[in-house]
Design a protein around this motif. Structure first.
Motif, PDB file in Angstrom:
ATOM      1  N   LEU A   1       1.584   6.582  -6.811  1.00  0.00           N
ATOM      2  CA  LEU A   1       0.468   7.434  -7.239  1.00  0.00           C
ATOM      3  C   LEU A   1       0.831   8.901  -7.111  1.00  0.00           C
ATOM      4  CD1 LEU A   1      -2.483   7.425  -8.121  1.00  0.00           C
ATOM      5  CD2 LEU A   1      -3.123   7.497  -5.746  1.00  0.00           C
ATOM      6  N   TYR A   2       1.505   9.256  -5.998  1.00  0.00           N
ATOM      7  CA  TYR A   2       1.931  10.635  -5.804  1.00  0.00           C
ATOM      8  C   TYR A   2       2.879  11.064  -6.926  1.00  0.00           C
ATOM      9  CZ  TYR A   2       3.911  14.742  -3.600  1.00  0.00           C
ATOM     10  OH  TYR A   2       4.322  16.011  -3.353  1.00  0.00           O
ATOM     11  N   GLY A   3       3.843  10.175  -7.251  1.00  0.00           N
ATOM     12  CA  GLY A   3       4.785  10.522  -8.314  1.00  0.00           C
ATOM     13  C   GLY A   3       4.104  10.668  -9.659  1.00  0.00           C
TER      14      GLY A   3
ATOM     15  N   LEU B   1       0.832  -1.206   0.000  1.00  0.00           N
ATOM     16  CA  LEU B   1       0.000   0.000   0.000  1.00  0.00           C
ATOM     17  C   LEU B   1       0.865   1.254   0.000  1.00  0.00           C
ATOM     18  CD1 LEU B   1      -2.677   1.475   0.298  1.00  0.00           C
ATOM     19  CD2 LEU B   1      -2.477   1.189   2.743  1.00  0.00           C
ATOM     20  N   ILE B   2       1.926   1.262   0.845  1.00  0.00           N
ATOM     21  CA  ILE B   2       2.807   2.438   0.881  1.00  0.00           C
ATOM     22  C   ILE B   2       3.468   2.640  -0.479  1.00  0.00           C
ATOM     23  CG2 ILE B   2       4.873   3.383   1.948  1.00  0.00           C
ATOM     24  CD1 ILE B   2       4.100   1.945   4.494  1.00  0.00           C
ATOM     25  N   LEU B   3       3.909   1.526  -1.083  1.00  0.00           N
ATOM     26  CA  LEU B   3       4.544   1.607  -2.402  1.00  0.00           C
ATOM     27  C   LEU B   3       3.567   2.166  -3.438  1.00  0.00           C
ATOM     28  CD1 LEU B   3       7.376   0.784  -3.019  1.00  0.00           C
ATOM     29  CD2 LEU B   3       6.532  -1.332  -3.951  1.00  0.00           C
ATOM     30  N   PHE B   4       2.313   1.708  -3.371  1.00  0.00           N
ATOM     31  CA  PHE B   4       1.307   2.180  -4.320  1.00  0.00           C
ATOM     32  C   PHE B   4       1.056   3.671  -4.139  1.00  0.00           C
ATOM     33  CE2 PHE B   4      -2.901   2.925  -5.967  1.00  0.00           C
ATOM     34  CZ  PHE B   4      -2.915   2.178  -7.121  1.00  0.00           C
ATOM     35  N   CYS B   5       0.987   4.124  -2.876  1.00  0.00           N
ATOM     36  CA  CYS B   5       0.702   5.541  -2.638  1.00  0.00           C
ATOM     37  C   CYS B   5       1.861   6.420  -3.107  1.00  0.00           C
ATOM     38  CB  CYS B   5       0.421   5.778  -1.160  1.00  0.00           C
ATOM     39  SG  CYS B   5      -1.194   5.195  -0.667  1.00  0.00           S
ATOM     40  N   VAL B   6       3.108   5.960  -2.875  1.00  0.00           N
ATOM     41  CA  VAL B   6       4.261   6.732  -3.356  1.00  0.00           C
ATOM     42  C   VAL B   6       4.227   6.813  -4.879  1.00  0.00           C
ATOM     43  CG1 VAL B   6       6.759   6.751  -3.504  1.00  0.00           C
ATOM     44  CG2 VAL B   6       5.684   6.237  -1.365  1.00  0.00           C
TER      45      VAL B   6
END
Lengths: 103, 169
Positions: free
Chosen positions: A20-22, A13-18
């Motif tokens: 998505l932000y990028g 989830l953290i990887l996905f959010c990073v």
């Protein structure tokens, strides 16, 4: 105490959010492509984790991960080719200058 | 507390750290290097999840092919490119609230679900991971496997046509 399923899900989830932000924030189109790869990788972690811990735990999740990798590789190849063509024509790879279909 | 927990924390830290550094670096070439660390650590997580074939494919495809392809893309466009100012298409806080909201909702979903219904899958020590995947692909997934080869061929031809110089005629 061993590693539980929710720890893998949280890392993904953290990887996905990073990613998505990028993908939403960056101007350089190559970095946007890399962020999309990051999101696909997060999904791969989830698939492999569920292939070990899931309700119907089977090797199917790993096979789906292999298919995802193939599609991601094809996507990156076509994406880089489009970026090169655009750089030749417009001399820029910034995503906020890709607006020729909007005008 | 056994060794797999320590290895998991190390790999998870490297995975997330590489991704966060990718976002925060300013030079584009440094970004690609730091995302290579992320890709290799994800392969380590796959080994921890007893998916060795997927881990090897991850190293081959992602940290081998895709990182090099991205480096080629950088070299062929602006090789000293740097991410000086972010895009002004939407305000900073809007992206931040969107991503943080998604994170909070999904994290709540993960932690409010009881995942420990069944024990993890027990592996047969006589069957290797590669053999298991191979048997499954060529019994139940033959049609997707062949379709993926067509997709790769189409992507290859499309990329060559897209990237080659246009004739003036």
């Amino acid at each position: 105490m061993t590693v539980t399923l929710s720890s893998y899900l949280l890392v993904a989830l953290i990887l996905f959010c990073v990613g998505l932000y990028g993908a939403l924030r960056k101007r350089n189109a190559i970095i946007v492509l890399l962020s999309i790869e990051l999101m696909l990788n997060a999904v791969n972690i989830n698939l492999v984790a569920f292939s070990k811990f899931g309700l119907n735990a089977a090797v199917t999740g790993q096979i789906f991960t292999l298919f995802t990798m193939t599609v991601a590789a094809a996507e990156v190849a076509v994406g880089i080719a489009i970026l090169l063509a655009m750089f030749r024509n417009r001399d820029s790879i910034h995503v906020d200058e890709m607006d020729s279909m909007k005008r | 507390m056994d060794a797999s927990l320590i290895i998991f924390f190390l790999l998870g830290f490297l995975t997330i750290g590489g991704a966060v550094f990718m976002i925060s670096f300013t030079k584009v070439a440094h970004m690609v290097i730091s995302i290579g660390v992320t890709f290799i650590s994800i392969a380590g997580l796959f080994v921890l999840l007893e998916a060795e074939f997927v881990a090897v494919s991850q190293i081959l495809v992602y940290s081998g092919a895709i990182s090099i392809l991205m480096l080629f893309g950088i070299m062929l466009t602006k090789h000293d490119a740097s991410e000086d100012e972010p895009s002004k298409a939407q305000p900073f806080w809007l992206t931040w609230i969107f991503v943080a909201g998604l994170f909070l909702i999904v994290a709540y979903g993960i932690y409010s679900t009881n995942w420990n219904v069944l024990p993890p899958r027990q592996l047969d020590p006589n069957v290797s991971n590669v053999k298991e995947i191979g048997v499954e692909v060529f019994t139940n997934f033959v049609v997707p496997f062949e379709l993926v080869s067509v997709l790769l061929l189409v992507a290859l031809v499309g990329a060559i046509i897209m990237a080659k110089k246009e004739d003036k005629d």
